[in-house]
Design a protein around this motif. Structure first.
Motif, PDB file in Angstrom:
ATOM      1  N   ILE A  72     -23.356 -65.623  16.341  1.00  0.00           N
ATOM      2  CA  ILE A  72     -24.476 -66.373  16.917  1.00  0.00           C
ATOM      3  C   ILE A  72     -24.621 -67.731  16.240  1.00  0.00           C
ATOM      4  CG2 ILE A  72     -26.998 -66.419  17.125  1.00  0.00           C
ATOM      5  CD1 ILE A  72     -26.835 -63.319  17.399  1.00  0.00           C
ATOM      6  N   LEU A  73     -24.566 -67.753  14.924  1.00  0.00           N
ATOM      7  CA  LEU A  73     -24.722 -69.007  14.187  1.00  0.00           C
ATOM      8  C   LEU A  73     -23.628 -70.010  14.540  1.00  0.00           C
ATOM      9  CD1 LEU A  73     -25.691 -67.459  10.757  1.00  0.00           C
ATOM     10  CD2 LEU A  73     -27.185 -68.859  12.192  1.00  0.00           C
ATOM     11  N   ARG A  74     -22.404 -69.538  14.675  1.00  0.00           N
ATOM     12  CA  ARG A  74     -21.314 -70.438  15.044  1.00  0.00           C
ATOM     13  C   ARG A  74     -21.537 -71.002  16.435  1.00  0.00           C
ATOM     14  NH1 ARG A  74     -19.605 -72.752  12.017  1.00  0.00           N
ATOM     15  NH2 ARG A  74     -18.086 -71.550  10.837  1.00  0.00           N
ATOM     16  N   ARG A  75     -22.036 -70.179  17.358  1.00  0.00           N
ATOM     17  CA  ARG A  75     -22.317 -70.674  18.708  1.00  0.00           C
ATOM     18  C   ARG A  75     -23.431 -71.715  18.675  1.00  0.00           C
ATOM     19  NH1 ARG A  75     -22.424 -73.071  22.527  1.00  0.00           N
ATOM     20  NH2 ARG A  75     -22.765 -72.455  24.696  1.00  0.00           N
ATOM     21  N   LEU A  76     -24.469 -71.469  17.902  1.00  0.00           N
ATOM     22  CA  LEU A  76     -25.571 -72.416  17.806  1.00  0.00           C
ATOM     23  C   LEU A  76     -25.121 -73.736  17.195  1.00  0.00           C
ATOM     24  CD1 LEU A  76     -28.487 -70.115  16.609  1.00  0.00           C
ATOM     25  CD2 LEU A  76     -28.109 -71.040  18.908  1.00  0.00           C
ATOM     26  N   ASP A  77     -24.167 -73.675  16.273  1.00  0.00           N
ATOM     27  CA  ASP A  77     -23.653 -74.888  15.646  1.00  0.00           C
ATOM     28  C   ASP A  77     -23.009 -75.818  16.675  1.00  0.00           C
ATOM     29  OD1 ASP A  77     -24.505 -74.091  13.180  1.00  0.00           O
ATOM     30  OD2 ASP A  77     -22.540 -73.422  12.471  1.00  0.00           O
ATOM     31  N   HIS A  78     -22.564 -75.245  17.800  1.00  0.00           N
ATOM     32  CA  HIS A  78     -21.880 -76.036  18.807  1.00  0.00           C
ATOM     33  C   HIS A  78     -22.774 -76.395  19.994  1.00  0.00           C
ATOM     34  CE1 HIS A  78     -18.410 -74.408  16.568  1.00  0.00           C
ATOM     35  NE2 HIS A  78     -17.822 -75.505  16.934  1.00  0.00           N
ATOM     36  N   LEU A  79     -24.060 -76.069  19.896  1.00  0.00           N
ATOM     37  CA  LEU A  79     -24.991 -76.478  20.943  1.00  0.00           C
ATOM     38  C   LEU A  79     -25.546 -77.860  20.609  1.00  0.00           C
ATOM     39  CD1 LEU A  79     -27.136 -73.271  21.592  1.00  0.00           C
ATOM     40  CD2 LEU A  79     -25.392 -74.258  23.092  1.00  0.00           C
ATOM     41  N   PRO A  80     -25.766 -78.704  21.604  1.00  0.00           N
ATOM     42  CA  PRO A  80     -26.355 -80.026  21.330  1.00  0.00           C
ATOM     43  C   PRO A  80     -27.809 -79.903  20.938  1.00  0.00           C
ATOM     44  CG  PRO A  80     -26.154 -79.664  23.699  1.00  0.00           C
ATOM     45  CD  PRO A  80     -25.451 -78.512  23.040  1.00  0.00           C
ATOM     46  N   GLU A  81     -28.253 -80.758  20.036  1.00  0.00           N
ATOM     47  CA  GLU A  81     -29.663 -80.799  19.658  1.00  0.00           C
ATOM     48  C   GLU A  81     -30.481 -81.297  20.846  1.00  0.00           C
ATOM     49  OE1 GLU A  81     -31.111 -79.912  16.915  1.00  0.00           O
ATOM     50  OE2 GLU A  81     -29.506 -79.721  15.428  1.00  0.00           O
TER      51      GLU A  81
ATOM     52  N   GLY B  34     -33.140 -60.990  29.924  1.00  0.00           N
ATOM     53  CA  GLY B  34     -33.154 -62.414  30.233  1.00  0.00           C
ATOM     54  C   GLY B  34     -32.185 -63.256  29.435  1.00  0.00           C
ATOM     55  N   CYS B  35     -31.053 -62.694  29.023  1.00  0.00           N
ATOM     56  CA  CYS B  35     -30.070 -63.470  28.251  1.00  0.00           C
ATOM     57  C   CYS B  35     -29.463 -64.569  29.121  1.00  0.00           C
ATOM     58  CB  CYS B  35     -28.956 -62.565  27.731  1.00  0.00           C
ATOM     59  SG  CYS B  35     -29.467 -61.473  26.398  1.00  0.00           S
ATOM     60  N   GLU B  36     -29.435 -65.775  28.597  1.00  0.00           N
ATOM     61  CA  GLU B  36     -28.796 -66.885  29.291  1.00  0.00           C
ATOM     62  C   GLU B  36     -27.288 -66.861  29.104  1.00  0.00           C
ATOM     63  OE1 GLU B  36     -30.599 -70.769  28.605  1.00  0.00           O
ATOM     64  OE2 GLU B  36     -32.330 -69.739  27.724  1.00  0.00           O
ATOM     65  N   GLU B  37     -26.845 -66.279  28.003  1.00  0.00           N
ATOM     66  CA  GLU B  37     -25.422 -66.239  27.691  1.00  0.00           C
ATOM     67  C   GLU B  37     -25.145 -64.998  26.862  1.00  0.00           C
ATOM     68  OE1 GLU B  37     -22.056 -68.985  25.360  1.00  0.00           O
ATOM     69  OE2 GLU B  37     -24.087 -69.756  25.708  1.00  0.00           O
ATOM     70  N   VAL B  38     -24.005 -64.367  27.104  1.00  0.00           N
ATOM     71  CA  VAL B  38     -23.565 -63.226  26.304  1.00  0.00           C
ATOM     72  C   VAL B  38     -22.247 -63.603  25.625  1.00  0.00           C
ATOM     73  CG1 VAL B  38     -22.780 -60.825  26.321  1.00  0.00           C
ATOM     74  CG2 VAL B  38     -24.695 -61.513  27.774  1.00  0.00           C
ATOM     75  N   LEU B  39     -22.187 -63.389  24.310  1.00  0.00           N
ATOM     76  CA  LEU B  39     -20.995 -63.684  23.522  1.00  0.00           C
ATOM     77  C   LEU B  39     -20.298 -62.368  23.204  1.00  0.00           C
ATOM     78  CD1 LEU B  39     -22.775 -66.075  20.975  1.00  0.00           C
ATOM     79  CD2 LEU B  39     -21.644 -66.716  23.117  1.00  0.00           C
ATOM     80  N   PRO B  40     -19.227 -62.036  23.941  1.00  0.00           N
ATOM     81  CA  PRO B  40     -18.588 -60.733  23.758  1.00  0.00           C
ATOM     82  C   PRO B  40     -17.363 -60.811  22.836  1.00  0.00           C
ATOM     83  CG  PRO B  40     -17.845 -61.700  25.815  1.00  0.00           C
ATOM     84  CD  PRO B  40     -18.674 -62.748  25.107  1.00  0.00           C
ATOM     85  N   PHE B  41     -17.250 -59.883  21.914  1.00  0.00           N
ATOM     86  CA  PHE B  41     -16.063 -59.849  21.067  1.00  0.00           C
ATOM     87  C   PHE B  41     -15.734 -58.412  20.672  1.00  0.00           C
ATOM     88  CE2 PHE B  41     -19.565 -60.169  18.048  1.00  0.00           C
ATOM     89  CZ  PHE B  41     -19.207 -59.283  17.040  1.00  0.00           C
TER      90      PHE B  41
END
Length: 310
Positions: free
Chosen positions: A300-309, A71-78
């Motif tokens: 993951i943390l960097r992505r969360l930092d860019h999500l709106p509260e 159920g992932c809403e988004e996948v961050l591939p690197f």
């Protein structure tokens, strides 16, 4: 939200699924991994061989199915050093995108170091003061130093345990002359960067991430993984110096029988130990603490930092 981070590393392709939102600690929900050891699958030209590309595509596809099932809403591939440094990297990335739809983002070595440093800073917090971070992957060694969340300096060296094992240690057990030659090579590479860190003064806390450091700490007496993430795990230079010659005299099968050492990583442990010993010695580190979070958590943390509260 439920996020997946897909890490195409030099040793493994690892999907980590977490439940996360801004301002909260990401909680692991699922882990899916496959060992490819891409760093050892380069041909004489430095290209990922056709069978390696086939396996990579199939493994990425399997990971995406797992992400969908969870159920992932988004996948961050690197992808990291093995893909980054392959001479056919562009063709490999295009093939992965054509067949899976995934656009792998290739991190630079410095980006790897900075994101891993972010994860360590968040884990240990501001009270840790000036942090020195060491990370040994399959293809590279990352070192970063700083007092904030973004390090003051970060470097990446081609001293990964998989890369060095494939290029320098063909014997089983390793030939003593090969071990000595690799030791000289490792220390010469690290010595070039010492001045980059020494100008900032001594760190308040030294931390290490990666499977290599975790296994070295474990064989030196640190707590096993079953005792949880929050148990302090320390690796001293003295204990490491005692273990390096012992590892050099062992076969891969004998290393795999050591506590905490997986069969898939046993062949790389000696090279990793030589890198760890060289880094600790040349950087003046007497002991370090193992950090449970590393590059994937940093992404993951960097992505969360860019999500709106919310």
């Amino acid at each position: 939200m439920r996020l997946g981070v897909l890490d195409v590393g030099s040793n493994t392709v690892h999907l980590l699924v977490v439940d996360a939102h801004p301002g909260a600690r990401p909680l692991p929900a699922h882990s899916h991994k496959a060992e490819l050891r891409l760093a050892e699958l380069l041909d004489a030209r430095g290209a990922i061989a056709p069978d390696g590309v086939e396996r990579l595509v199939a493994t990425v596809r399997d990971a995406l199915h797992a992400a969908e099932d969870k159920g992932c809403e988004e996948v961050l591939p690197f992808a990291t050093s093995a893909v980054r440094e392959a001479v056919n990297a562009d063709a490999v990335l295009a093939r992965v995108k054509d067949e899976t739809g995934i656009d792998l983002q290739v991190l630079t070595g410095e980006e790897e170091a900075r994101l891993t440093f972010l994860a360590a800073r968040r884990w240990f917090g501001w009270s840790a003061g000036k942090l020195l971070l060491l990370d040994i992957g399959g293809g590279s060694l990352e070192v970063a130093y700083g007092i904030d969340e973004d390090p003051d300096t970060a470097v990446s060296l081609p001293l990964g345990a998989g890369r060095l094992t494939a290029g320098w240690l063909p014997g089983d057990p390793a030939d003593s002359a090969d071990v000595k030659a690799l030791r000289r090579h490792v220390r010469a590479q690290i010595a070039r960067t010492v001045g980059e860190f020494s100008r900032f003064g001594r760190p308040d806390h030294v931390v290490a991430t990666s499977k290599t450091f975790k296994q070295l700490a474990r064989i030196a007496g640190a707590a096993g993984s079953g005792e949880g993430l929050h148990v302090q795990r320390i690796l001293t230079r003295r204990s490491l110096e005692e273990w390096v010659p012992r590892l050099a005299g062992m076969t891969v099968v004998e290393r795999a029988a050591l506590p905490g050492v997986s069969e898939g990583r046993a062949g790389q442990l000696l090279a990793g130990a030589l890198v760890a010993e060289g880094a600790m010695d040349l950087l003046g580190v007497e002991e370090l603490e193992i950090c449970p979070w590393a590059l994937r958590e940093g992404v993951i943390l960097r992505r969360l930092d860019h999500l709106p509260e919310e």
